[in-house]
Each structure stands twice: as structure tokens, then as C-alpha cells.
Design a protein around this motif. Structure first.
Motif, short mmCIF file in Angstrom:
data_model
loop_
_atom_site.label_atom_id
_atom_site.label_comp_id
_atom_site.label_asym_id
_atom_site.label_seq_id
_atom_site.Cartn_x
_atom_site.Cartn_y
_atom_site.Cartn_z
N GLN A 93 14.98 1.67 9.97
CA GLN A 93 13.66 1.64 9.09
C GLN A 93 14.01 2.51 7.98
O GLN A 93 14.25 3.92 8.62
N TYR A 136 12.28 5.02 5.04
CA TYR A 136 10.94 5.40 4.62
C TYR A 136 11.32 6.79 3.39
O TYR A 136 12.38 7.40 3.57
N ASN A 194 9.13 9.38 0.45
CA ASN A 194 7.88 9.77 -0.32
C ASN A 194 8.35 10.97 -1.57
O ASN A 194 9.43 11.40 -1.31
N HIS A 207 -0.37 3.44 0.16
CA HIS A 207 0.96 4.10 -0.13
C HIS A 207 0.85 5.17 -0.91
O HIS A 207 1.64 5.88 -1.24
N TYR A 213 4.11 7.18 -0.87
CA TYR A 213 4.83 7.22 0.28
C TYR A 213 5.25 5.78 0.70
O TYR A 213 4.31 4.94 0.24
N PHE A 214 6.38 5.38 1.34
CA PHE A 214 6.52 4.08 1.78
C PHE A 214 7.07 4.26 3.31
O PHE A 214 7.89 5.23 3.80
#
Length: 335
Positions: A37, A39, A41, A299, A334-335
Motif C-alpha cells: 500500500q 500512502y 501527504n 482526504h 493525504y491519501f
């Protein structure tokens, strides 16, 4: 007869195609589940800081933008292996900077299971920090909050956390500083040392209590007296209250209280922190922090934070003065 044979052939071909499509979709889903994953920001802040009688000014800055990747998988029934790598130092406010993402914020591997807890190795928030040091880690800008008076860092750590025993969780960490470490690096002296941390957290209903210690045995340290910390957090529906206390001989005592109130997409927080140095004058400094935060979506959020610090004369580097303040306005995607 021929029509029956043709219909059967068409049906067989259709079924085979559907089965193949289902198998491909299943394989694709399995592959997607096995992929790490990603991720990250972007964090921007505009702030004005002022020390009475001293420096003051305005800055637009990156406030800790990061990008990371993490993954876990089943090693055996009930046992999961995991890793995480998070990089910071992006300096998203300065496109002319020649380098970026050069700092490791978190990087570790480990195993975990319901029956034995979690064991991980690498760079991560330390056991003591996670158990006690909540206020300094809560705020976004956080430039004027008081971290705990402990020295064991977040790198070269081996950490372990037990499963919950009726709400009681125990944790331990040891930092391995070898004599082959580069002495020019921060917190490294080229000498062997094994500073360690211990923590216990008990959670029941809406109450959480924590106690922890840090041995502060890093090689070359000026003071290796232990740091001890206590924290209590109580949740009252939308309101959360936390009090914490940390002490270290010949360094000082630090007190803090924070209240956080959530209302729909909004969050409001207020805290007071007091630091009393263990010196001849028991020198004091304190900080009041206020925050208003609004979630624009799942998000993205924006916030305003204000800081007002006081204390004994000279604590902020200006003789006969004892006040500093800051106002920060920021946004995070963010994601």
C-alpha cells in the motif's frame, strides 16, 4: 439435431469464456491484495512567530510532507509479517531545493500475532513516546510544545508489545548503539550502549492509564538518569481529556493537560504545558496552545493553531523578557 449441437457448442464456449474471466478477475484481485500500500501527504503551513524583544517574522513552509509504503502478509495461521517505510524531508514549498525525501521517518519490519503480540525492528516512534508523550505529538505545527525529557531516539530499536490481557498491554524497547557506529552522526559516540524503555498501558471502558520509563543510557550522554512518565486519558463522548507528567532528575519536571472536542467535521483543542527545570532557580516556562481544525473531505483538512508561551525572564533568549507567540494556518492533503 444440428441446431441442438450448435446451441450446445455456443453454450460451452460462453461458459468457458465466463469461467476464464472469473478466474482472471480472481487472480487480479489476489495480486492486488498482495501488493504494498502506497500512502502519503502534502502539508503546508504559513506561520508568524514572535519572541518579545527578539526575532519575529513570517514563513511559508513544508510542515512534514511524507510518502510511504507498507505491506503485510500471512506467514502462518495467526502469524503476520509486516514492514513500513516512510520518507520525509520533501520540502514541498521549495522546488529549487536540489534534494528531497532524504530523511527516514519510519522504517521497520516485524511479526505479530494475536497470541504473542508484536515484535518489530528498525526506526519508529519509541515505546515511551507512544505511551506518554501525547500532547507534543497531537498538534500539527507543534513548534512550541514540550516533548518529554528523554534521550533514547527512534532509530536502531528492537521493540515488543504484548497482546492485551484484560485491557493491560506491556511494552519494551532497546536501542542498540554499537562501537562501529559513525560517531559523527547525531546521538552516536562510537561507544557501545543499550538504552531501554518499559511501558504499561491499561484501558477499561472510556479510561486509559499509562506509565513508562526511559533509561537514557545513550553513549556519551551528559545525564543518564531515568525519565519517568505518567498519563491518563478519559473519553466523554465527543470530549477527550488527557493529563501527563514526566520527570527526570537533574533535568526537570514537565506537566501537561489537553482537551479535545469533536463536533461533526470540526475539531477543537486546548492545552497547557509547564516545564520546571531542575536548576538553582527552578526556572519555569509554559505554553498555551489552541487549535481549530476542519475536515473538508476524507482526504483533506485545514487548521489554525495559536501558541502563547511565558516563563521566567530570559527563558526564550532575551534578557528581562519572557514571552513568545506563534500563529499557524495550514492545510493537509493525504491519501
Amino acid at each position: 439435431m444440428k441446431k441442438t449441437l450448435i446451441a450446445s457448442a455456443v453454450a460451452a464456449a460462453t461458459f468457458s469464456g465466463s469461467a476464464l474471466a472469473m478466474e482472471s478477475a480472481s487472480e487480479l484481485a489476489a495480486r492486488m491484495d498482495s501488493m504494498p500500500q502506497v500512502y502519503g501527504n502534502i502539508q503546508y503551513v504559513v506561520y508568524h512567530a514572535d519572541v518579545k524583544g527578539g526575532e519575529n517574522g513570517l514563513e511559508h513552509a513544508d510542515n512534514g510532507s511524507t510518502i510511504g509504503v507498507k505491506h503485510d502478509h500471512e506467514i502462518a495461521p495467526g502469524i503476520t509479517g509486516f514492514f513500513k517505510l516512510e520518507l520525509e524531508g520533501l520540502a514541498a514549498d521549495d522546488k529549487d531545493r536540489e534534494s528531497g525525501l532524504e530523511d527516514v521517518d519510519e522504517a521497520y519490519i516485524g511479526v505479530k500475532g494475536d497470541s504473542f503480540g508484536q515484535l518489530w525492528v528498525g526506526s519508529d516512534d519509541s515505546t515511551y513516546e507512544s505511551a506518554i508523550d501525547k500532547i507534543a505529538n497531537f498538534y500539527e505545527f507543534a513548534a512550541y510544545n514540550f516533548g518529554g525529557g528523554y534521550e533514547t531516539g527512534e532509530g536502531d530499536l528492537i521493540q515488543y508489545q504484548t497482546p492485551s490481557f484484560g485491557g493491560l498491554t506491556l511494552g519494551a524497547a532497546v536501542q542498540i548503539n554499537g562501537d562501529l557506529d559513525d560517531a559523527s552522526l547525531p546521538d552516536k559516540s562510537g561507544e557501545k550502549s543499550y538504552p531501554y524503555q518499559l511501558a504499561a498501558t491499561y484501558a477499561v471502558d472510556n479510561l486509559e492509564l499509562a506509565v513508562a520509563m526511559d533509561s537514557n543510557d545513550s553513549a556519551g550522554g551528559d545525564n543518564n538518569e531515568n525519565t519517568y512518565g505518567l498519563r491518563a486519558t478519559v473519553g466523554l463522548d465527543a470530549l477527550s481529556l488527557t493529563g501527563q507528567y514526566q520527570t527526570r532528575k537533574d533535568v526537570g519536571d514537565r506537566y501537561g493537560v489537553i482537551a479535545v472536542y469533536s463536533m461533526g467535521a470540526n475539531q477543537f483543542a486546548a492545552s497547557y504545558e509547564l516545564d520546571v527545570a531542575d536548576d538553582a532557580n527552578d526556572t519555569e516556562r509554559d505554553t498555551i496552545t489552541l487549535q481549530a481544525l476542519h475536515n473538508l473531505s476524507d482526504h483533506m483538512y485545514v487548521y489554525v493553531e495559536g501558541y502563547l508561551g511565558n516563563g521566567d525572564d530570559g527563558v526564550y533568549g532575551v534578557a528581562n523578557e519572557s514571552e513568545r507567540s506563534a500563529l499557524a494556518v495550514g492545510g493537509v492533503y493525504y491519501f
